[in-house]
Write a protein that holds these residues in place. Structure first.
Motif, mmCIF file in Angstrom:
data_model
loop_
_atom_site.group_PDB
_atom_site.id
_atom_site.type_symbol
_atom_site.label_atom_id
_atom_site.label_comp_id
_atom_site.label_asym_id
_atom_site.label_seq_id
_atom_site.Cartn_x
_atom_site.Cartn_y
_atom_site.Cartn_z
ATOM 1 N N PRO A 132 -2.417 -5.111 -1.886
ATOM 2 C CA PRO A 132 -2.712 -4.020 -2.825
ATOM 3 C C PRO A 132 -1.600 -2.975 -2.838
ATOM 4 O O PRO A 132 -1.385 -2.285 -1.846
ATOM 5 N N LEU A 133 -0.895 -2.893 -3.931
ATOM 6 C CA LEU A 133 0.144 -1.877 -4.101
ATOM 7 C C LEU A 133 -0.405 -0.765 -4.997
ATOM 8 O O LEU A 133 -0.989 -1.045 -6.042
ATOM 9 N N PRO A 134 -0.216 0.494 -4.634
ATOM 10 C CA PRO A 134 -0.845 1.581 -5.384
ATOM 11 C C PRO A 134 -0.046 1.991 -6.619
ATOM 12 O O PRO A 134 -0.407 2.957 -7.280
ATOM 13 N N ASP A 135 1.015 1.263 -6.934
ATOM 14 C CA ASP A 135 1.945 1.742 -7.953
ATOM 15 C C ASP A 135 1.289 1.973 -9.310
ATOM 16 O O ASP A 135 1.479 3.022 -9.938
ATOM 17 N N ASN A 136 0.524 0.992 -9.770
ATOM 18 C CA ASN A 136 -0.110 1.185 -11.072
ATOM 19 C C ASN A 136 -1.070 2.355 -11.054
ATOM 20 O O ASN A 136 -1.129 3.158 -11.985
ATOM 21 N N LEU A 137 -1.830 2.439 -9.975
ATOM 22 C CA LEU A 137 -2.805 3.510 -9.851
ATOM 23 C C LEU A 137 -2.113 4.874 -9.885
ATOM 24 O O LEU A 137 -2.560 5.813 -10.562
ATOM 25 N N MET A 138 -0.990 4.992 -9.186
ATOM 26 C CA MET A 138 -0.338 6.298 -9.100
ATOM 27 C C MET A 138 0.291 6.700 -10.430
ATOM 28 O O MET A 138 0.319 7.866 -10.793
ATOM 29 N N MET A 139 0.771 5.703 -11.190
ATOM 30 C CA MET A 139 1.279 5.996 -12.532
ATOM 31 C C MET A 139 0.177 6.650 -13.372
ATOM 32 O O MET A 139 0.389 7.644 -14.065
ATOM 33 N N VAL A 140 -0.990 6.053 -13.286
ATOM 34 C CA VAL A 140 -2.104 6.500 -14.101
ATOM 35 C C VAL A 140 -2.610 7.861 -13.632
ATOM 36 O O VAL A 140 -2.906 8.735 -14.446
ATOM 37 N N VAL A 141 -2.688 8.027 -12.329
ATOM 38 C CA VAL A 141 -3.131 9.315 -11.807
ATOM 39 C C VAL A 141 -2.132 10.398 -12.197
ATOM 40 O O VAL A 141 -2.499 11.485 -12.653
ATOM 41 N N ASN A 149 -5.011 4.478 -0.599
ATOM 42 C CA ASN A 149 -4.234 3.979 0.535
ATOM 43 C C ASN A 149 -5.104 3.727 1.756
ATOM 44 O O ASN A 149 -4.909 2.747 2.477
ATOM 45 N N LEU A 150 -6.068 4.607 1.968
ATOM 46 C CA LEU A 150 -6.960 4.443 3.113
ATOM 47 C C LEU A 150 -7.673 3.094 3.043
ATOM 48 O O LEU A 150 -7.807 2.383 4.042
ATOM 49 N N SER A 151 -8.106 2.760 1.848
ATOM 50 C CA SER A 151 -8.821 1.509 1.662
ATOM 51 C C SER A 151 -7.968 0.318 2.084
ATOM 52 O O SER A 151 -8.432 -0.573 2.798
ATOM 53 N N SER A 152 -6.710 0.321 1.684
ATOM 54 C CA SER A 152 -5.879 -0.821 2.053
ATOM 55 C C SER A 152 -5.571 -0.816 3.546
ATOM 56 O O SER A 152 -5.454 -1.868 4.168
ATOM 57 N N VAL A 153 -5.488 0.371 4.141
ATOM 58 C CA VAL A 153 -5.274 0.416 5.591
ATOM 59 C C VAL A 153 -6.479 -0.169 6.316
ATOM 60 O O VAL A 153 -6.341 -0.954 7.255
ATOM 61 N N LEU A 198 -6.405 -3.905 6.029
ATOM 62 C CA LEU A 198 -5.326 -4.503 6.817
ATOM 63 C C LEU A 198 -5.602 -4.427 8.308
ATOM 64 O O LEU A 198 -5.215 -5.320 9.069
ATOM 65 N N CYS A 199 -6.303 -3.382 8.727
ATOM 66 C CA CYS A 199 -6.692 -3.303 10.130
ATOM 67 C C CYS A 199 -7.502 -4.514 10.562
ATOM 68 O O CYS A 199 -7.434 -4.948 11.706
ATOM 69 N N SER A 200 -8.281 -5.034 9.641
ATOM 70 C CA SER A 200 -9.153 -6.134 10.052
ATOM 71 C C SER A 200 -8.479 -7.492 9.906
ATOM 72 O O SER A 200 -9.014 -8.492 10.355
ATOM 73 N N ILE A 201 -7.326 -7.564 9.286
ATOM 74 C CA ILE A 201 -6.703 -8.887 9.142
ATOM 75 C C ILE A 201 -5.309 -8.991 9.733
ATOM 76 O O ILE A 201 -4.840 -10.084 9.988
ATOM 77 N N SER A 202 -4.638 -7.872 9.960
ATOM 78 C CA SER A 202 -3.260 -7.978 10.430
ATOM 79 C C SER A 202 -3.162 -7.520 11.879
ATOM 80 O O SER A 202 -3.573 -6.412 12.226
ATOM 81 N N THR A 203 -2.623 -8.357 12.732
ATOM 82 C CA THR A 203 -2.512 -7.985 14.145
ATOM 83 C C THR A 203 -1.555 -6.818 14.322
ATOM 84 O O THR A 203 -1.760 -5.976 15.195
ATOM 85 N N ARG A 204 -0.516 -6.760 13.492
ATOM 86 C CA ARG A 204 0.412 -5.638 13.602
ATOM 87 C C ARG A 204 -0.259 -4.308 13.284
ATOM 88 O O ARG A 204 -0.058 -3.313 13.989
ATOM 89 N N VAL A 205 -1.018 -4.285 12.193
ATOM 90 C CA VAL A 205 -1.675 -3.043 11.803
ATOM 91 C C VAL A 205 -2.740 -2.675 12.825
ATOM 92 O O VAL A 205 -2.918 -1.502 13.165
ATOM 93 N N ASN A 251 3.120 -2.972 8.192
ATOM 94 C CA ASN A 251 3.243 -1.556 8.549
ATOM 95 C C ASN A 251 4.260 -0.845 7.668
ATOM 96 O O ASN A 251 4.027 0.278 7.221
ATOM 97 N N GLN A 252 5.353 -1.518 7.418
ATOM 98 C CA GLN A 252 6.372 -0.919 6.553
ATOM 99 C C GLN A 252 5.812 -0.718 5.134
ATOM 100 O O GLN A 252 6.051 0.310 4.500
ATOM 101 N N LEU A 253 5.056 -1.675 4.684
ATOM 102 C CA LEU A 253 4.462 -1.563 3.350
ATOM 103 C C LEU A 253 3.465 -0.415 3.279
ATOM 104 O O LEU A 253 3.392 0.297 2.280
ATOM 105 N N ILE A 254 2.680 -0.245 4.341
ATOM 106 C CA ILE A 254 1.720 0.868 4.373
ATOM 107 C C ILE A 254 2.451 2.200 4.257
ATOM 108 O O ILE A 254 2.057 3.084 3.485
#
Lengths: 347, 347, 347, 347, 347
Positions: free
Chosen positions: A103-112, A135-139, A142-149, A316-319
């Motif tokens: 999930p990239l927030p780019d479209n959402l932020m354009m609209v906001v 952003n919180l939602s994607s974090v 990702l916490c539940s699926i990515s070992t790095r996060v 993490n870098q993407l977040i």
């Protein structure tokens, strides 16, 4: 870290891919060398055992078994390459599907940025909070699926510390009882906050509100897809069949690919034509090992791109990128345009 | 330059594809001839070495090794064709995916031309600026992924010189701090400028503004996808496995495909049936080389279509086309219609 | 003409596909017979040469070469079937992709018919002109990619004659300078004319205008995709690799599949087991030729579906259909409904 | 229960997939062991029969048949691996397609929560009822395709008991006559109730109503797709061809893979080279059985993911999740936001 | 009738697919038995001819030919399995694509039910007529592609009788001249009638009208796709290549797979190792026939799913379902909701 090498192979030159062979980071050698050492060790052990520790009679018996094994490892008896080809293709499609679901927030932020108005504090607060929820939602997902996060945010408090949510948000989140993943909750807040902003007139019309809701739903769908990619793996059964096929193939190679005593062969008529040479090191078997186990490793690497392999996604870098550009777009850049002047080719 | 040959093969005639074989530009020969020469050189060296420099005994030893090698290169021991087939198919799908992700401003310019009004200077300025932002964004993204575009615009100043942005734009762009690619910023300007145009009444209603925002988001999604295609390559491991498979196959062919002395074979019973002829030039091995390494070269060619190969995408030409048609559509053609008259079949 | 045979094979009956074998139109025989004749001629020539014109010693030499060639054409040395399978699948996907990209005005005409109002001349004029622009755009794009359409409309004047544009339109089109394909210009006219119709109140609300613009963009996207399918072919390199593989395979078959003198074989121990029969006609090689070259021809046929093959798309017929139904839908059928009466099952 | 193992293979480490081999739950062993036992039993029976119960002459006859069978099971006579590869790939795509068609109410609930207003009882009632209808619809469709859900809700009364519909709903549902699946009816209620809410002013504008309808249609499309996936299976014929191929292959292995008396072979010249050893247990045939039948079992497992296998979708759990989060989102969380305060990075 | 067997294989149990083998309806046996009988008859004829009617010398000649044929049918000379795999996969994708293109009125009826208002006769009339037009359109398209539907409605009058159109509709339809399929006309009526309803105020706002038009266009696109799937078949050439490959393979098997006299073989040294047994019935060839021709039959079955095979789509049943649920949803269920009461979990 993702290993990018596109620019290095931008042009198909002489040698081409060969320069990719001399990399260690993210390479097949790094993934494979331990397995290769174990295989060599076992092969050497069997070799010494056969050459030095067996009586002549036992050797003959061993040779019979070896020839029997070799017969079956030679003739596509188990179509390892075939099943690997299909399996890795499936895994690759899932891998790319997972990446494009990020999930990239780019479209959402354009609209906001274009539809939630006000340069005053309330306006800024609304825009920043909306993007923070996204952003919180994607974090959370990702916490539940990515070992790095997960390592970065071992608990929800860590997410609060990182500024993705406030202590109040956390309280509210925890006050809601649900047995299931709560990643969608901040997005419900987004939806309600957007409705509030409409009532306040910050969102100036119903059409703009609808646009916000539509982009929100696209964003949520991506979070959801990511969650389901994680939950529903390629059926375990398929992975087991492939693994057993490759492993058992090389287990039999340990015996079947030994260099048998050529002289003995002549005597008791057991020799195969290619047992006229004794190289000690089974070059082709090692090559085959490199090739087949390497292919299986490709599958292993891409079956979960949210791990810590060299080639896994840099979540993490993407977040960090996502929250940074979100805030830039909706706060710093809101109605902060360069002056609209005639361009160079104005006629 | 992209090599188009569709029209030449529009009809499936006698000979058909054969006429495609006699092209040099963008051809497999051009891609391959250096590798082929190296291979021939090495083969000749081994051949001379075996024939002239070895003693009879060493020759026999060499022949044993050669037969051993040949055995394994002959029998689909390493399924090179299989792994190549899967790999090139993956690469091809990405290649086409990248092309269809190329951001074209056509939809956006249709919408701007029909919905941002005013024949006066302000109107023209708004329309031109909006389209310039869109084009700027794609130039920024292409700078970071295409070697050709990077050569054309080695720095942001060059982009200013080419008229894609003004000096003020550049200033603003540089005043915004971000550790990540800034390609999306002009699109945020687009979004804000569109909102401004709505307030000025140049965009006459909320519905039209929404349409602009929707097309903007589609355009941005394509820029983003292009960026991610570049960032996330096919895992290096996969490319290495394929390359090692092909290269090692032909390394062993250098030895295994030598023409062995047929007479000697009869004596020490080592000859294979097909070692009854000595052609000096290993016709079939060369053909195989042409075929397999050619297939690998296809992969190399298409894995990054933004390089400078004959068959890579003509990004610079596309950039020129995009800005030209954008300006035509929103400026010259705005409310500049041919007279609406009855058509020929009016009844 | 497209060759439809769906109805003939609607039911899987006894014999099934066999009835499809006896068609000439659009058949593999028609595509292939010339190649087959050439191959037979060459084979016969080599055969006569070997049998009648060589001395016994030369014959023996020829046989050695033939056996050598045969060895390599027999054992999947070059995996022709494999590379053909992958190549034809790619080509097929593009082929179907091209067909589904064919711009059909149906959705656009529905929307125009329901949203651009007025039974008077101005209303009719608007609706007809809008649809004419849409059709003109697809004609322009097809002119540049389809040999059939190019033959029908060798120049823009022919398009004027056919009624797709007026002389004024042509003038305007030519007055706009662009180095690139101008197919999109009539669609910009569409966009501007629709905006005009909105101002006149012929399009009654902003929502309807947005719908028109959205459908226009979908239509344009299809035109664009068609153009790009034509521009960006399957990389030439891939086509060449496949063609060389098939052609060289059969070049070696000309020698390797000759029937060698069986008696001689016994003497100098060169005979293969299957050289015990002399059929003169190499039945299986011809079958293989039919099969492999036939498969390659499938690729040739579908790689450009806008040619003049039996099985290529009937672009001219589609153009006629599109303009006819467009005019019917927006002119004759505008507010020309059958009376709305109770249906049969009214309860 | 779905067997998730993504986290275990997040990193491609030494050993990698090997740890997946020691699981029983959802494993290939659990699926396969019965078949394997039957196969072993039959093999042992044939073995004992051949070794102990036949006369020497009958044995010779048996050996002829065995060699004949073995010849055909050894040489890719029936390309089991090929057809399995294609079949399982098809089945896998359908399997994932079915999962992604699972109707999740998340998008719908976001929209309902943000657009159907009122904190009073009527407001709550409307939002809850709308979401209940959506969930009811998916329960109805799952009842007809999932054996697990059918067991949970053997009749419509059970659905009433679980609170997905009221007794009144059931009455209404049953009063409507239709010969076909009625899953869509609650969604028609949703559509009508939304229209009612619009009239009451609970949905504040037409644009919001449209958004509700659009999301409703997406939701319904998923229900519908699920229904059709169930109705239209992979053609029975295809499944039969694959099954017959695998089963008959192993039926012939029962005879062809017996260890034949090696001594006898020498005498009547029937021995094959690899019949020099008698292992009693046909290791490679068992491995092949494990591999091929295992692959077929993968197909069996995924052809209907709505059964009760270890790896089938957890439909009941998903139903519970869906209703719970639906109610949370539209009721508890409606206008129940954490306070909007400045975030940590506010500048 | 479509053959559903999903529920039977919901769980992967012991035996699994085996229970599917004992079905006649829609089975491979039913499709194949005639071909199999013909093949057996021909084989028997050749067998008797060789054994009883040839002189010893002719027999020897026959055996040479047989061995020659057998050589080529044994060694993957023509990769039938390969081309079948690719062909059937293509056909399968089209088959599923056709099914998912089937126009279902469900989305349209939801929208009509929620947006075209009025409980009076005019309201009912409008809603019913709109849905009737939609259904009529799909009936018209199915008449031209489905043999079953064509049998049901041999003429347009039959469609009038069935209530899908009124006599007036038919008159109007016939009064419009078009050389092409007229399936789209009722949808143009739909579009115009919806516009009329908007003017009457039955459709209450422009946004709702747009929604109707959008759903209409999606519906029409599906009708259109169905038409094109029918028009543009898989190129005849491809089907012919596949068919010729399979048929010629088995034609040569008729000769090559005869059991040759083993004793004679010893004498003139022509015997192959596996010609030591005479089973009269060529078990493996029959199995191969079952397998390959069965696979081809799968292709035949799915290449046109609108025929009358057991496994073809039940178009007539779907037509009935569609009209029934359409009328239910827009007429009986219009504003006919169960009372909105508190649900069980109301808190």
């Amino acid at each position: 870290m993702t290993v990018s090498y596109s620019l290095e192979v931008a042009n198909a030159r002489f040698g081409g891919f060969s320069k990719l062979l001399f990399r260690w980071k993210g390479s097949i050698y790094r993934l494979l060398y331990k397995e290769l050492l174990v295989f060599c060790g076992l092969y050497a052990f069997v070799s010494v055992f056969y050459r030095c520790m067996l009586t002549s009679r036992q050797q003959e018996q061993f040779e019979r078994i070896a020839l029997y094994c070799d017969h079956f490892t030679n003739t596509n008896f188990i179509p390892v390459s075939f099943v690997l080809g299909f399996y890795v293709t499936l895994a690759f499609n899932r891998w790319w599907g997972q990446y494009t679901s990020f999930p990239l927030p780019d479209n959402l932020m354009m609209v906001v940025s274009g539809n939630v108005h006000g340069v005053d504090e309330r306006g800024r607060l609304l825009r920043r909070t909306l993007m923070r929820y996204a952003n919180l939602s994607s974090v959370l997902i990702l916490c539940s699926i990515s070992t790095r996060v997960r390592k970065r945010f071992p608990s929800l408090e860590h997410i609060v510390d990182a500024g993705f949510m406030t202590a109040k948000d956390l309280e509210k989140l925890e006050s809601l009882n649900s047995d299931f993943n709560k990643y969608w909750m901040p997005l419900t807040w987004f939806s309600n906050l957007a409705a509030e902003a409409r009532e306040e007139g910050r969102v100036r019309n119903d059409v703009a509100l609808k646009l916000l809701m539509e982009e929100l739903n696209k964003y949520r769908a991506k979070c959801s897809l990511l969650f389901h990619y994680d939950w529903i793996s390629i059926p375990l059964v398929y992975t087991q069949v492939v693994t057993v096929a490759v492993y058992s193939f090389f287990a039999f190679c340990l015996i079947g690919r030994q260099f048998l005593n050529p002289k003995d062969n002549k005597d008791h008529k057991m020799g195969r034509e290619d047992h006229k040479i004794d190289l000690y090191v089974p070059v082709f078997t090692l090559l085959q090992f490199f090739f087949y186990v390497g292919w299986l490793k490709v599958g292993e690497l891409i079956i979960n791109p949210f791990g810590e392999d060299d080639d896994d996604f840099e979540t993490n870098q993407l977040i960090d990128r996502n929250i940074q550009v979100s805030m830039l777009a909706v706060d710093d850049m809101y109605q902060n345009l360069p002056p609209t002047v005639k361009d160079k080719h104005w006629a």
